[in-house]
Scaffold this active site. Sequence first.
Site, PDB file in Angstrom:
ATOM      1  N   GLU A 126       0.915  -1.198   0.015  1.00  0.00           N
ATOM      2  CA  GLU A 126      -0.139   0.004  -0.154  1.00  0.00           C
ATOM      3  C   GLU A 126       0.870   1.336   0.093  1.00  0.00           C
ATOM      4  O   GLU A 126       0.356   2.204  -0.573  1.00  0.00           O
ATOM      5  CB  GLU A 126      -0.937   0.117   1.231  1.00  0.00           C
ATOM      6  CG  GLU A 126      -2.062   0.789   0.937  1.00  0.00           C
ATOM      7  CD  GLU A 126      -3.337   0.560   2.064  1.00  0.00           C
ATOM      8  OE1 GLU A 126      -4.248  -0.086   1.776  1.00  0.00           O
ATOM      9  OE2 GLU A 126      -3.116   0.731   3.240  1.00  0.00           O
ATOM     10  N   GLU A 174       1.889   1.745  -3.441  1.00  0.00           N
ATOM     11  CA  GLU A 174       0.840   2.215  -4.121  1.00  0.00           C
ATOM     12  C   GLU A 174       0.686   3.567  -4.105  1.00  0.00           C
ATOM     13  O   GLU A 174       0.481   4.529  -5.141  1.00  0.00           O
ATOM     14  CB  GLU A 174      -0.350   1.274  -3.839  1.00  0.00           C
ATOM     15  CG  GLU A 174      -1.806   1.408  -4.693  1.00  0.00           C
ATOM     16  CD  GLU A 174      -2.804   0.898  -4.177  1.00  0.00           C
ATOM     17  OE1 GLU A 174      -2.737   0.435  -3.237  1.00  0.00           O
ATOM     18  OE2 GLU A 174      -3.729   0.938  -5.185  1.00  0.00           O
TER      19      GLU A 174
END
Length: 575
Positions: A279, A282
């Site tokens: 994450e 990302e």
Amino acid sequence: MEKINLTIDGIDISVAKGSTILQAAKEAKVDIPTLCFLQGVHEPGSCRICVVEVEGWRGLQPACVTKAEEGIVVKTSSRLVRETRRDILELILANHNRECLSCKRNQKCELQKLAEDFGIDSNYYEKKGTCVELDQSGPVVRDTSKCVLCGRCVSVCSNIQKVNAIDLAYRGPNTSVTTPYEQSLSLRSCINCGQCIKVCPVGALQERDDTEKVWKALEDPELHVVVQTAPAVRVALGEEFGLPVGTNVKGKMVTALKRLGFNKIFDTTFGADLTIMEEGTELLHRINNGGKLPLITSCSPGWVKFCEHNYSDFLDNLSSCRSPQQMFGAVAKSYYPQKAGLDANKVFVVSVMPCTAKKFEADREELKINGLKDVDAVITTRELAKMIKQAGINFNELSDSYYDELLGTSTGAGVIFANTGGVMEAALRTVADILTGEDLQTIEYHEVRGLEGTKEATVNINGMELNVAIAHGTGNAAKLLDTIREGKADYHFIEVMACPGGCINGGGQPILMDKSKTQEVNQLRAASIYSLDRTAVKRKSHDNPEIKKIYAEFLDKPGSSKAHQLLHTHYIARN
Ligand code: FES
């Protein structure tokens, strides 16, 4: 603050003007029984169990909604009050399925306690209601034969969570809590958060019992059964065995799981650290490449389903990362059998979660790999306690054991996922080290901690200003997303947890007999989680040696094609 004076059961007391008689009685240390009332959640004054006598006033008054007035004299236990409460209880019990022995709430039922306190031993009134529903279609099971129509579940679902999956319908003796068109919950907008279960005073709402599935797997000699435990479970499980709220029972829990017969005991915090690696990558990729912002976390399956139903215009904002539970499941059925020399088809993965929505998540079609589930069974903290009791294990006398290696090393970052703001803080620890290229020593982000419904902060990392926000409880998330829709807020990264307080207050956590203590209990569990973080050997996800190993040996790097294949997913718009 303006004060008023009154007398309760002969005790003179001075309370803030505007207090109810119930609040005044609490200050005077006088107990008044309640059933429908739940402060801040449900205050309708409908069940009348709390009635009291006020000298000179006509009739009895419900203490939970009647304001105290200057000079009043209140009697909370006169013969009239006691007999009226007893009559009300008998009427409620007349329409209540009294199979207490086989009810999951046996000994944790507010109605059962009231009946015992009032010495109810007869069935004086006839049953009048006709409407009975047993809905076992999804993770949240509804049995209206036990419902006392207090309405707490409706209020928490509508007012706190803004889900509106259930409501009170019909009139008179046919009044019932039901869904629109009386469809099963699983066909409606229910997000399976289980907050209705937490507030239900009786056994009308429960989680689906998956313990038998787990017992069968443990008894199957062909299967290799591994278990992962979520961080919030370790600070709540002890309550089921009478230990003080917030006691960390990680070591005892691991020993108990070994005694139950699991082949390997692993930690969901490994999946949490993996989530941060993916994450965090990302987030930086979206910021640097003009991707869709704000990035919104997707760890909470109740929140994801809420977004799919109500905010489908934000689906591209959701992180494509699977939740820690599902990341763990994916590697437990690929990397783990490869390393352990096992047939992946024989590995059975069990999750112990503080959450009822995790049962739904494990069944999602979008998360299946080659048509197969990567988490085979999900049980809640309550269900694990039940299994330990069924096995006759003396939990409090157990010595401590450690998680197994490979998928069992935790960091403080992985542990704080249990608290609202924890995913954000764990992500900031890793993102900050990546952006500065340093091993930063200041890693606690207190601005994202705490139990306020929404929090926001601007964090400056190496010249980059990150605007972040945190919401817990889907009602708070809805408010936050509305401000973004209206163009009134601009964030880079948002954390949302479906349950108020985060996972420590998940729908699968121990039921409190005194639900007015929920906030206090959440604070103690949260403090215990932060204490585990402070004393952890490693406190950042990217420092977890097992995380380094899995990338070096199997996944290559965060965001690699293999990582995408195993650790990411997509979402669907729902009606
Ligand atoms: Fe006061 Fe129900 S508790 S009316």
